[in-house]
Design an enzyme around this catalytic site. Structure first.
Site, PDB file in Angstrom:
ATOM      1  N   GLY A  50     -45.780  16.956  50.895  1.00 16.90           N
ATOM      2  CA  GLY A  50     -44.712  17.566  51.682  1.00 16.90           C
ATOM      3  C   GLY A  50     -45.078  18.896  52.295  1.00 16.90           C
ATOM      4  O   GLY A  50     -45.069  19.056  53.508  1.00 16.90           O
ATOM      5  N   SER A  51     -45.419  19.882  51.449  1.00 20.96           N
ATOM      6  CA  SER A  51     -45.661  21.197  52.019  1.00 20.96           C
ATOM      7  C   SER A  51     -47.107  21.335  52.469  1.00 20.96           C
ATOM      8  O   SER A  51     -48.012  20.745  51.877  1.00 20.96           O
ATOM      9  CB  SER A  51     -45.318  22.282  51.005  1.00 20.96           C
ATOM     10  OG  SER A  51     -46.058  22.090  49.835  1.00 20.96           O
ATOM     11  N   HIS A 109     -53.970  22.494  42.529  1.00 20.69           N
ATOM     12  CA  HIS A 109     -53.828  23.813  41.913  1.00 20.69           C
ATOM     13  C   HIS A 109     -55.135  24.580  41.932  1.00 20.69           C
ATOM     14  O   HIS A 109     -55.188  25.750  41.560  1.00 20.69           O
ATOM     15  CB  HIS A 109     -53.310  23.681  40.484  1.00 20.69           C
ATOM     16  CG  HIS A 109     -52.001  22.942  40.432  1.00 20.69           C
ATOM     17  ND1 HIS A 109     -51.935  21.580  40.270  1.00 20.69           N
ATOM     18  CD2 HIS A 109     -50.728  23.367  40.603  1.00 20.69           C
ATOM     19  CE1 HIS A 109     -50.670  21.209  40.310  1.00 20.69           C
ATOM     20  NE2 HIS A 109     -49.921  22.264  40.516  1.00 20.69           N
TER      21      HIS A 109
END
Ligand code: GLN
Ligand code: ZN
Length: 775
Positions: free
Chosen positions: A446-447, A708
């Site tokens: 999504g982002s 991450h």
């Protein structure tokens, strides 16, 4: 009757500790300067509690990063990988290196693992134990802080995590033993600590054993009995306060009531029946005191004095008032600091402000409750009581809380509303026909990178330095570039990038009725990271569509499918302060209806694929297994309610991360999303075994790389992970995607990684050329 506090927020009312730590980490201030900030926060906290009238003021509740890591250091539990670093650096730097990794003078150490503290949003550093683990008194933090408080004029109650919970919080780094077996080795160091505290004239010590709220094995229960008998044998003069929180003692109750402790602390907010259970059991020893955790340490609502006083009276009638203490339900580190800092600048609605209490106000509540219950009522107490009654009455009747239309909609829900029209197999064929995707379709979560620039636009827009038009133009440009980038990279299902969103919950909360926000309601999440959860104060509804504008804009730019992006009802609930005047399940259902409307608006606007993120679904699980089913039933139903209004050929995705899902796989399947994208790259796809064992019916995108880390994954390693997945899951069920949103990454890393990911998918297509139509 005494007043007791279990722990006070240590970040400072204006996040002083966060700011100072970050300056220290970037070498902008010295260790001494950081220490001075810590000392001043501790002193302020003690003073504030003392002046408010708290009898048992905690010490050692302060931490520069995390209380579990503090204890690991005190007990000398330092993993071998830090040995070299420890030799060349200060204890403080070693501590921070364990917490967050360090690259210093040619040394490169990674951080220890971090995980959630029970069912809170606080994260602790997981202790690591080896089979022949040694323990020794390495840091004297608890003793130093006790003495420091004494010098400042406060005789405090040191707080420490009990040995059983400490071991259980950790994990074994090698096979062949259970960490609870280390109890006899760790206990002598606790004795050493207790001896030093006794030498320093301590009166009370608080042992936190929050594992008492969980299902324990016989061995673990025996360890509790053993530990507290041993401590009592050696230190009969120290008054032991044993505290449990976040749930009932449950089946551990009889064992707990037999322990030789001075006081038991109960979380009366999470376990309403605890007092009755204890009194009815007849097992409470005649000298044991009860600390009643009646003021909610996990939420922001004012206490209801009338109700609470009735409860306290029940306890004092049975035990006499000197055996009853009044306290918050748990440590106040889970509450924001000070409501007084919410000035009337329009962020927090004033009407709502009068219904709230943050840590400082909760301390005052504890004291007033104690005064009111002990009949030493001053004029001030009487005034507080009246003010409290009035505020609670007003809140109950307040118009802004109640929305009849929403309540009626919730009552009118029927089973059919949380079911898609057709079963997955039928929907699937329709989606294959409608969407025409290749095998191993590629997508993202999504982002896309939230650069400083993008953040600055939002900030400027909020301050009024950019007009709506200027702001929209900037977001449009960024979105368009992102669409072009995804097209060039060859992704199959695109996203708009979420540049207009600050946070996946706040963005929706700001547009929903029933939500409000604080300016300074920060709560520590981990280390220097704080969160500011929205406050759900009333019935939730959606006055306008929330995401259609950007989703349709993005879709208009490309012939490829662009996913609509929503946050699911359970996650919105889980990451907010939730109203306490109705069950969480009802609030969740109201949010689900609002999301359902948004889903339908997106569909209406021509969006064919809609993703409803539920990263927090696992963390909402109750601590006790026997309560799981009830929670999962309403949580899964809320998700389905939000998703099920669409036509068969509209594809619903969901996304999950941050947790292990092995034990709730069936419930995940019951969500009946057409596609689930899920984090599992760090566990090398271990998770997939449980999907395969269970024969997960729908489509899955197991994350093929860890977002991450700034590291660029190679095409080859992603192919290998996909091959692992393909070995257990039919290839026509597999999607290819990263394991979470890309907002924390830089563009150059993102580009390289996604190019490799698309290439990996292409390789898979060549290696497994089953035609989608053959299904
Ligand atoms: N759609 C969100 C994003 O990509 C999901 C975030 C999350 O799962 N935590 O940022
Ligand atoms: Zn995620």
């Amino acid at each position: 009757m005494k007043t007791n506090n279990l722990g006070y927020p240590r970040i400072g009312s204006n996040r002083e500790l966060k700011k100072a730590s970050e300056l220290y980490w970037s070498n902008s201030i010295t260790a001494d300067e950081l220490m001075a900030v810590g000392q001043s926060i501790r002193k302020n906290n003690w003073k504030l509690q003392y002046e408010a009238g708290i009898d048992l003021i905690p010490s050692n509740d302060f931490s520069y990063y995390d209380q579990v890591l503090d204890l690991s250091l005190m007990l000398g539990v330092i993993p071998e990988q830090y040995t070299a670093f420890a030799k060349e650096n200060s204890v403080l730097d070693l501590y921070f290196a364990m917490a967050r990794g360090a690259q210093k003078k040619g040394q490169d150490v990674v951080a220890m693992e971090m995980t959630k503290w029970f069912d809170t949003n606080y994260h602790y550093i997981v202790p690591e134990f080896t089979k022949d683990q040694e323990f020794s008194l390495f840091s004297e933090k608890i003793i130093d802080e006790y003495k420091e408080a004494k010098v400042a004029g406060y005789d405090t109650k040191p707080v420490i995590i009990g040995p059983v919970s400490y071991l259980l919080l950790g994990k074994e780094k090698e096979e062949g033993f259970h960490r609870i077996d280390l109890i006899d080795k760790v206990l002598p160091v606790y004795f050493e600590i207790l001896q030093k505290l006794q030498d320093a004239q301590v009166t009370y010590i608080q042992f936190d054993e929050p594992f008492l709220a969980l299902n324990l094995t016989e061995k673990e229960k025996n360890a509790i009995t053993y530990v507290y008998n041993e401590i009592n044998k050696r230190f009969p003069k120290i008054k032991l306060l044993l505290s449990n929180y976040f749930d009932c003692f449950g089946e551990n109750l009889a064992m707990v009531l037999a322990l030789p402790v001075h006081t038991l602390h109960l979380d009366m907010v999470r376990c309403h029946s605890q007092l009755d259970d204890i009194l009815e059991s007849g097992l409470l020893q005649s000298q044991v005191h009860l600390s009643l955790g009646v003021v909610d340490g996990r939420n922001i609502w004012k206490n209801d004095f009338k109700k609470t006083l009735a409860l306290i009276e029940k306890a004092t009638d049975a035990l006499g008032s000197n055996r009853v203490w009044i306290a918050p339900s748990c440590s106040l580190i889970h509450s924001p600091c000070d409501l007084d800092l919410e000035t009337n600048d329009g962020t927090l609605k004033p009407e709502i402000k009068q219904w709230l209490a943050f840590a400082k106000q909760k301390i005052e509540e504890v004291v007033v409750l104690c005064n009111l219950a002990s009949n030493e009522i001053t004029e001030n107490d009487q005034a507080s009581f009246e003010e409290n009654t009035l505020a609670n009455d007003k809140r109950k009747k307040a118009k802004i809380i109640h929305n009849e239309e929403v309540k009626n909609r919730v009552t009118a829900i029927v089973d059919k509303d949380s079911k898609r029209n057709s079963a997955f197999a039928i929907r699937r064929q329709q989606q294959i026909d409608a969407l025409q995707l290749p095998l191993f379709p590629t997508t993202t979560i999504g982002s896309f990178p939230q650069t400083t620039e993008v953040r600055s636009w939002r900030a400027k827009f909020k301050k009024g330095e950019l007009t709506q038009q200027q702001y929209d133009a900037l977001i449009k440009k960024e979105t368009e570039e992102t669409i072009r980038f995804q097209e060039e990279t060859g992704l199959d299902v695109l996203v708009h990038g979420e540049f207009e969103r600050n946070d996946m919950v706040e963005y929706f909360g700001e547009q929903l009725d029933g939500f409000t926000f604080t300016k300074n309601g920060w709560v520590q999440s981990y280390g220097s990271r704080c969160v500011k959860p929205p406050v759900i104060y009333g019935d939730v509804s959606r006055p306008n569509s929330m995401t259609v504008k950007w989703a349709t804009f993005a879709q208009s730019l490309t012939p490829k499918w662009v996913k609509g992006m929503l946050t699911g009802p359970v996650t919105i609930l889980q990451w907010s302060f939730v109203r306490d005047d109705q069950p969480r399940s009802v609030t969740c259902t109201q949010i689900a209806l609002a999301i359902r409307d948004e889903v339908l608006d997106l569909e209406q606007a021509g969006i064919k694929i809609i993703q409803i993120d539920e990263p927090a679904i696992r963390e909402g699980l109750p601590l006790r297994k026997e309560e799981w089913t009830t929670y999962l039933d309403w949580a899964i139903k809320a998700f389905r309610l939000s998703a099920s209004g669409v036509k068969d050929d509209t594809q619903i995705h969901t996304h999950m991360c941050y947790s292990e899902f092995n034990d709730i796989i069936q419930n995940i399947a019951a969500m009946d999303a057409d596609v689930i994208t899920i984090e599992c790259s760090r566990s090398q796809m271990e998770l997939l075994d449980s999907f395969a064992d269970f024969n997960y019916p729908n489509e899955i995108g197991p994350g093929v790389y860890d977002i991450h880390s700034p590291r660029i994954p190679s095409r080859n390693e992603m192919v290998q992970l996909l091959e692992k997945a393909a070995a257990v899951i039919p290839t026509d069920q597999l999607w290819v995607n990263p394991d979470c949103g890309l907002k924390t990454r830089h563009w150059n890393e993102t580009k390289k990684a996604l190019i490799e990911m698309v290439a990996a998918a292409q390789e898979m297509r060549l290696a497994h050329p089953t035609a989608a139509s053959a299904i």
